[in-house]
Design an enzyme around this catalytic site. Structure first.
Site, PDB file in Angstrom:
ATOM      1  N   LYS A   1      -8.553  -2.288  -0.309  1.00  0.00           N
ATOM      2  CA  LYS A   1      -7.403  -2.242  -1.350  1.00  0.00           C
ATOM      3  C   LYS A   1      -7.615  -3.349  -2.362  1.00  0.00           C
ATOM      4  O   LYS A   1      -8.276  -4.215  -2.107  1.00  0.00           O
ATOM      5  CB  LYS A   1      -6.073  -2.387  -0.423  1.00  0.00           C
ATOM      6  CG  LYS A   1      -5.917  -0.883   0.139  1.00  0.00           C
ATOM      7  CD  LYS A   1      -4.231  -0.732   0.614  1.00  0.00           C
ATOM      8  CE  LYS A   1      -4.246   1.024   0.939  1.00  0.00           C
ATOM      9  NZ  LYS A   1      -3.259   1.215   2.010  1.00  0.00           N
TER      10      LYS A   1
ATOM     11  N   ARG B   1      -6.360   1.274   9.876  1.00  0.00           N
ATOM     12  CA  ARG B   1      -6.733   2.626   9.169  1.00  0.00           C
ATOM     13  C   ARG B   1      -7.661   2.202   8.350  1.00  0.00           C
ATOM     14  O   ARG B   1      -7.442   1.601   7.313  1.00  0.00           O
ATOM     15  CB  ARG B   1      -5.602   3.124   8.401  1.00  0.00           C
ATOM     16  CG  ARG B   1      -5.970   4.438   7.508  1.00  0.00           C
ATOM     17  CD  ARG B   1      -4.420   4.803   6.895  1.00  0.00           C
ATOM     18  NE  ARG B   1      -4.814   6.223   6.133  1.00  0.00           N
ATOM     19  CZ  ARG B   1      -5.089   6.110   4.858  1.00  0.00           C
ATOM     20  NH1 ARG B   1      -5.661   4.825   4.238  1.00  0.00           N
ATOM     21  NH2 ARG B   1      -5.377   7.282   4.437  1.00  0.00           N
TER      22      ARG B   1
HETATM   23  N1  HH2 Z   1      -2.904   3.955   2.781  1.00  0.00           N
HETATM   24  C1  HH2 Z   1      -3.135   4.773   1.829  1.00  0.00           C
HETATM   25  C2  HH2 Z   1      -3.111   6.145   2.225  1.00  0.00           C
HETATM   26  N2  HH2 Z   1      -2.331   6.423   3.453  1.00  0.00           N
HETATM   27  N3  HH2 Z   1      -1.288   5.587   5.434  1.00  0.00           N
HETATM   28  C3  HH2 Z   1      -0.690   4.632   6.026  1.00  0.00           C
HETATM   29  N4  HH2 Z   1       0.019   4.753   7.418  1.00  0.00           N
HETATM   30  N5  HH2 Z   1      -1.038   3.091   5.770  1.00  0.00           N
HETATM   31  C4  HH2 Z   1      -1.738   2.892   4.590  1.00  0.00           C
HETATM   32  O1  HH2 Z   1      -1.855   1.797   4.222  1.00  0.00           O
HETATM   33  C5  HH2 Z   1      -2.239   4.064   3.634  1.00  0.00           C
HETATM   34  C6  HH2 Z   1      -1.834   5.469   4.292  1.00  0.00           C
HETATM   35  C7  HH2 Z   1      -4.154   4.652   0.665  1.00  0.00           C
HETATM   36  O2  HH2 Z   1      -5.376   4.650   0.818  1.00  0.00           O
HETATM   37  P1  HH2 Z   1      -6.452   5.739   0.771  1.00  0.00           P
HETATM   38  O3  HH2 Z   1      -6.401   6.964   1.297  1.00  0.00           O
HETATM   39  O4  HH2 Z   1      -7.876   5.332   0.993  1.00  0.00           O
HETATM   40  O5  HH2 Z   1      -6.455   6.189  -0.952  1.00  0.00           O
HETATM   41  P2  HH2 Z   1      -5.541   7.223  -1.656  1.00  0.00           P
HETATM   42  O6  HH2 Z   1      -4.145   7.148  -1.285  1.00  0.00           O
HETATM   43  O7  HH2 Z   1      -6.002   7.096  -3.001  1.00  0.00           O
HETATM   44  O8  HH2 Z   1      -6.108   8.716  -1.134  1.00  0.00           O
END
Ligand code: HH2
Length: 284
Positions: free
Chosen positions: A223, A258
């Protein structure tokens, strides 16, 4: 040995480390956007993460990166139609990352076992009743407002206390909807309406969140706060910071991580756990 949903839910009591691999079936996720939209590529990535030691794979079809727009439920379902059964066939538990009950319902019918709702049941009033009806565990995450606006001007007086109070309230709402308290996981929502100092305070304050009595999930992987601290503008260059954040949260009681980079995070947590020993026997 395969990690069961019950093992994941009990991880805060047993000390088991649970690694959740991220699989974004999206064109626009901040780190892996576009890489796994093709069902064949998604399946290969799922198999890779399973082989690297992921306990659960978190599949999402809508990016929640700051400023992102909404993806209609029907479109999320189309993106997931072939992917969820293929990921479930890897033999690892599957989690569905969505705020829409219709999408969660489709995913549960297709082999997912866990709901990851970054809105903590606020976006869709049918989500908590769905989790209750289906006996599905649910991750309740803290987010300020919604992804489109959350980074506009976040401000907290005491971020850890405010996030803890929010999560306690959402746990009560889930229980009121019929979700058993022991089927709830909580998450401070790293990067979701947080300044750099808020993310750091929340990672340092995981112990206070753990006192809610649920397993704590953290998602610092790649992040922006890591980029800001370490001068790493490319998300793929943030592995060291991702590991450091997971270790810091683990030492304070988080048990579910995660992450995009399953193998190195698993290795780091395995070594740290071997050095530190069980929580109750640690001197510091
Ligand atoms: N972060 C993201 C998405 N879902 N769910 C939980 N429970 N906790 C988190 O910190 C979290 C999440 C964002 O990261 P990512 O899926 O890599 O990116 P994007 O939202 O751009 O798909």
């Amino acid at each position: 040995m395969k990690t069961s949903i019950e093992d994941i839910l009990a991880s805060h009591r047993t000390g088991r480390v649970v690694v959740m691999g991220i699989l974004n079936v999206t064109p626009d996720s901040f780190s892996d956007g576009g890489a796994f939209l093709d069902p064949g590529a998604a399946r290969e990535q799922a198999e890779r993460m399973a082989a690297e030691g992921a306990d659960v794979l978190d599949v999402g079809a809508e990016s929640t990166r700051p400023g992102s727009g909404r993806v209609p439920a029907g479109e999320q379902i189309e993106r997931l139609r072939e992917v969820i059964p293929a990921v479930a066939a890897c033999g690892v538990a599957v989690s569905i990352d969505t705020t829409r009950a219709e999408v969660a319902c489709f995913a549960l019918d297709s082999g997912a076992q866990l709901i990851n709702d970054v809105s903590a049941g606020r976006d869709d009033a049918r989500m908590l009743p769905l989790a209750a009806e289906r006996g599905a565990p649910i991750v309740l995450m803290h987010m300020l407002d919604e992804p489109r606006t959350m980074q506009a001007d976040p401000h907290y007086d005491d971020v850890v206390a405010e996030v803890r109070a929010f999560l306690a309230g959402r746990m009560d709402a889930a229980v009121a909807a019929g979700v058993p308290r022991e089927r709830i996981v909580v998450d401070p929502g790293i990067g979701f309406g947080k300044r750099l100092e808020d993310n750091l305070a929340l990672l340092a304050g995981v112990g206070e969140l753990a006192s809610l009595g649920a397993a704590v999930l953290v998602g610092p992987s790649r992040k922006r706060f890591i980029g800001a601290l370490a001068g790493a503008p490319d998300p793929a260059e943030r592995l060291g910071g991702s590991i450091a954040a997971c270790l810091a949260a683990w030492r304070r009681g988080a048990t579910i991580f995660r992450v995009h980079d399953v193998a190195p995070v698993r290795q780091a947590l395995t070594v740290a756990a071997a050095i530190e020993g069980p929580r109750e026997q640690r001197s510091v």
